[in-house]
Design an enzyme around this catalytic site. Structure first.
Site, PDB file in Angstrom:
ATOM      1  N   TYR A   1     -22.328   9.895 102.534  1.00 10.67           N
ATOM      2  CA  TYR A   1     -21.960   8.458 103.421  1.00 10.67           C
ATOM      3  C   TYR A   1     -20.865   9.149 104.619  1.00 10.67           C
ATOM      4  O   TYR A   1     -20.150   9.849 104.406  1.00 10.67           O
ATOM      5  CB  TYR A   1     -21.616   7.361 102.485  1.00 10.67           C
ATOM      6  CG  TYR A   1     -22.556   6.864 101.584  1.00 10.67           C
ATOM      7  CD1 TYR A   1     -23.320   5.811 101.926  1.00 10.67           C
ATOM      8  CD2 TYR A   1     -22.883   7.630 100.475  1.00 10.67           C
ATOM      9  CE1 TYR A   1     -24.287   5.289 101.247  1.00 10.67           C
ATOM     10  CE2 TYR A   1     -23.826   7.268  99.479  1.00 10.67           C
ATOM     11  CZ  TYR A   1     -24.516   6.082  99.941  1.00 10.67           C
ATOM     12  OH  TYR A   1     -25.449   5.537  99.004  1.00 10.67           O
TER      13      TYR A   1
ATOM     14  N   TYR B   1     -27.819  12.333  95.367  1.00 14.31           N
ATOM     15  CA  TYR B   1     -26.272  12.756  95.667  1.00 14.31           C
ATOM     16  C   TYR B   1     -25.588  12.537  94.351  1.00 14.31           C
ATOM     17  O   TYR B   1     -25.924  11.786  93.431  1.00 14.31           O
ATOM     18  CB  TYR B   1     -25.923  12.022  96.817  1.00 14.31           C
ATOM     19  CG  TYR B   1     -25.535  10.603  96.490  1.00 14.31           C
ATOM     20  CD1 TYR B   1     -24.386  10.045  95.979  1.00 14.31           C
ATOM     21  CD2 TYR B   1     -26.157   9.792  97.346  1.00 14.31           C
ATOM     22  CE1 TYR B   1     -24.120   8.692  95.621  1.00 14.31           C
ATOM     23  CE2 TYR B   1     -25.838   8.257  97.239  1.00 14.31           C
ATOM     24  CZ  TYR B   1     -25.170   7.820  96.493  1.00 14.31           C
ATOM     25  OH  TYR B   1     -24.848   6.261  96.143  1.00 14.31           O
TER      26      TYR B   1
ATOM     27  N   ARG C   1     -27.443  10.472  91.239  1.00 11.33           N
ATOM     28  CA  ARG C   1     -28.296   9.043  91.814  1.00 11.33           C
ATOM     29  C   ARG C   1     -29.430   9.443  92.597  1.00 11.33           C
ATOM     30  O   ARG C   1     -29.235  10.301  93.382  1.00 11.33           O
ATOM     31  CB  ARG C   1     -27.398   8.233  92.557  1.00 11.33           C
ATOM     32  CG  ARG C   1     -26.081   7.592  91.962  1.00 11.33           C
ATOM     33  CD  ARG C   1     -25.782   6.273  92.341  1.00 11.33           C
ATOM     34  NE  ARG C   1     -26.792   5.378  91.877  1.00 11.33           N
ATOM     35  CZ  ARG C   1     -27.025   4.291  92.415  1.00 11.33           C
ATOM     36  NH1 ARG C   1     -26.490   3.875  93.347  1.00 11.33           N
ATOM     37  NH2 ARG C   1     -28.181   3.694  91.921  1.00 11.33           N
TER      38      ARG C   1
ATOM     39  N   HIS D   1     -31.524   6.577  97.724  1.00 12.57           N
ATOM     40  CA  HIS D   1     -31.787   5.329  97.966  1.00 12.57           C
ATOM     41  C   HIS D   1     -31.111   4.704  99.297  1.00 12.57           C
ATOM     42  O   HIS D   1     -30.295   5.467  99.794  1.00 12.57           O
ATOM     43  CB  HIS D   1     -31.320   4.389  96.811  1.00 12.57           C
ATOM     44  CG  HIS D   1     -29.673   4.601  96.702  1.00 12.57           C
ATOM     45  ND1 HIS D   1     -29.172   5.632  95.896  1.00 12.57           N
ATOM     46  CD2 HIS D   1     -28.536   4.242  97.223  1.00 12.57           C
ATOM     47  CE1 HIS D   1     -28.146   5.757  95.911  1.00 12.57           C
ATOM     48  NE2 HIS D   1     -27.387   4.983  96.576  1.00 12.57           N
TER      49      HIS D   1
ATOM     50  N   HIS E   1     -29.243   1.283 100.616  1.00 12.07           N
ATOM     51  CA  HIS E   1     -28.473  -0.048 100.111  1.00 12.07           C
ATOM     52  C   HIS E   1     -28.831  -1.142 101.106  1.00 12.07           C
ATOM     53  O   HIS E   1     -28.936  -1.074 102.264  1.00 12.07           O
ATOM     54  CB  HIS E   1     -27.079   0.291 100.177  1.00 12.07           C
ATOM     55  CG  HIS E   1     -26.395   1.194  99.199  1.00 12.07           C
ATOM     56  ND1 HIS E   1     -26.162   0.865  97.853  1.00 12.07           N
ATOM     57  CD2 HIS E   1     -26.221   2.453  99.371  1.00 12.07           C
ATOM     58  CE1 HIS E   1     -25.793   1.916  97.407  1.00 12.07           C
ATOM     59  NE2 HIS E   1     -25.790   2.838  97.889  1.00 12.07           N
TER      60      HIS E   1
HETATM   61 FE   LIG Z   1     -25.562   4.933  97.313  1.00  3.05          FE
END
Ligand SMILES: [Fe+2]
Length: 286
Positions: A157, A191, A212, A215, A217
């Site tokens: 991110y 990640y 995870r 995806h 968000h």
């Molecule tokens: Fe996430």
């Protein structure tokens, strides 16, 4: 109460809270003490194990600072966060399901136009995400806001990019008069959650991985409707069945459909190959 025994200790401790003024605090602590005592008896907790537990929770606390919240990671990886989310966000069938917010949402992401590029000039495989935002009866919701954020193609991110100044891979889109939304982005990656602390050590001891599945968000909101925090997960991801924080819901898994055709790409002004994701969100009236 002088004669405390295994049989009466739970009752004695609960009785000691009789004067609590906050009724909810009393209710929660009464239940917590009951379960805690039952747990200690059930596993026959030893002195060494009790101390190991105290030391573990101490290191979890010591790992926390203004950027790292190891207790939330612990809650997430034990499914406590998801259980709390599920019981607080029960939705009727057909309404888009809630899932975990995660630690990477930022307020005041930029407003982006229809077909705007969430990824800016970031490298990655282009994706067009499109669909509608609807009410439970299928009626379109115009001007619904979609607050969108995701990782880059390597699973990072913007907050995890030391060289980046400002925001990336996040933006707010709105539906048109027919409830349609469409935006461009890049394929996110799976990640790991931060696993260099006591929670990571616990996962390894339990034979678990920290990943995870990939995806995107979303927080969806519209006047007159309940907003929903959710994620769309990539079908075929290797971690779809074993999300480290238990956020996957079957209704939120989407296909990233690959396209090679130049004609289709020209329609969206993207290079080939590119992917499309089609998903209609359904909001519950407020
Ligand atoms: Fe996430």
């Amino acid at each position: 109460m002088r004669n405390v025994t295994e049989a009466n200790l739970t009752e004695v401790v609960i009785g000691a809270m009789a004067a609590a003024k906050d009724a909810r605090l009393k209710e929660v602590l009464t239940s917590l003490v009951s379960h805690l005592h039952a747990f200690i008896r059930e596993v026959n907790l030893t002195e060494t194990e009790w101390l190991a537990g105290i030391q573990f929770l101490t290191t979890v606390g010591q790992k926390c600072d203004d950027k790292r919240q190891e207790f939330i990671l612990l809650s997430d990886t034990l499914g406590a966060t998801t259980m709390k989310d599920i019981i607080n966000n029960r939705k009727p069938p057909g309404v888009t399901e809630y899932t975990i917010l995660g630690p990477f949402h930022r307020a005041s992401a930029p407003e982006l136009p229809r077909l705007g590029n969430l990824a800016g000039d970031m490298a990655g495989e282009p994706v067009i995400v499109r669909g509608r935002v609807l009410g439970p009866d299928g009626s379109p919701i115009p001007n619904a806001a979609l607050d969108v954020w995701q990782s880059d193609a390597k699973g990072f991110y913007d907050l995890q990019m030391p060289d980046l100044d400002g925001m990336a891979l996040r933006g707010i889109f709105h539906t048109d008069a027919e409830g349609h939304y469409v935006f461009r982005t890049i394929k996110p990656s799976f990640y790991p959650i931060p696993d260099d602390g006591p929670v990571g050590k616990l996962l390894r001891a339990l034979g678990r991985h920290p990943y995870r599945p990939a995806h995107i968000h979303f927080i969806l909101s519209a006047p007159g409707y309940q907003s929903v925090t959710t994620e769309l997960f990539a079908e075929g991801d290797p971690y779809l069945e074993s999300d480290a924080v238990f956020g996957v819901r079957g209704s939120l898994v989407v296909a990233f459909v690959r396209h090679e055709s130049g004609g289709e790409a020209a329609r969206f002004n993207v290079p080939t190959p590119f992917y499309t994701v089609d998903y209609d969100f359904v909001l519950e009236p407020a």
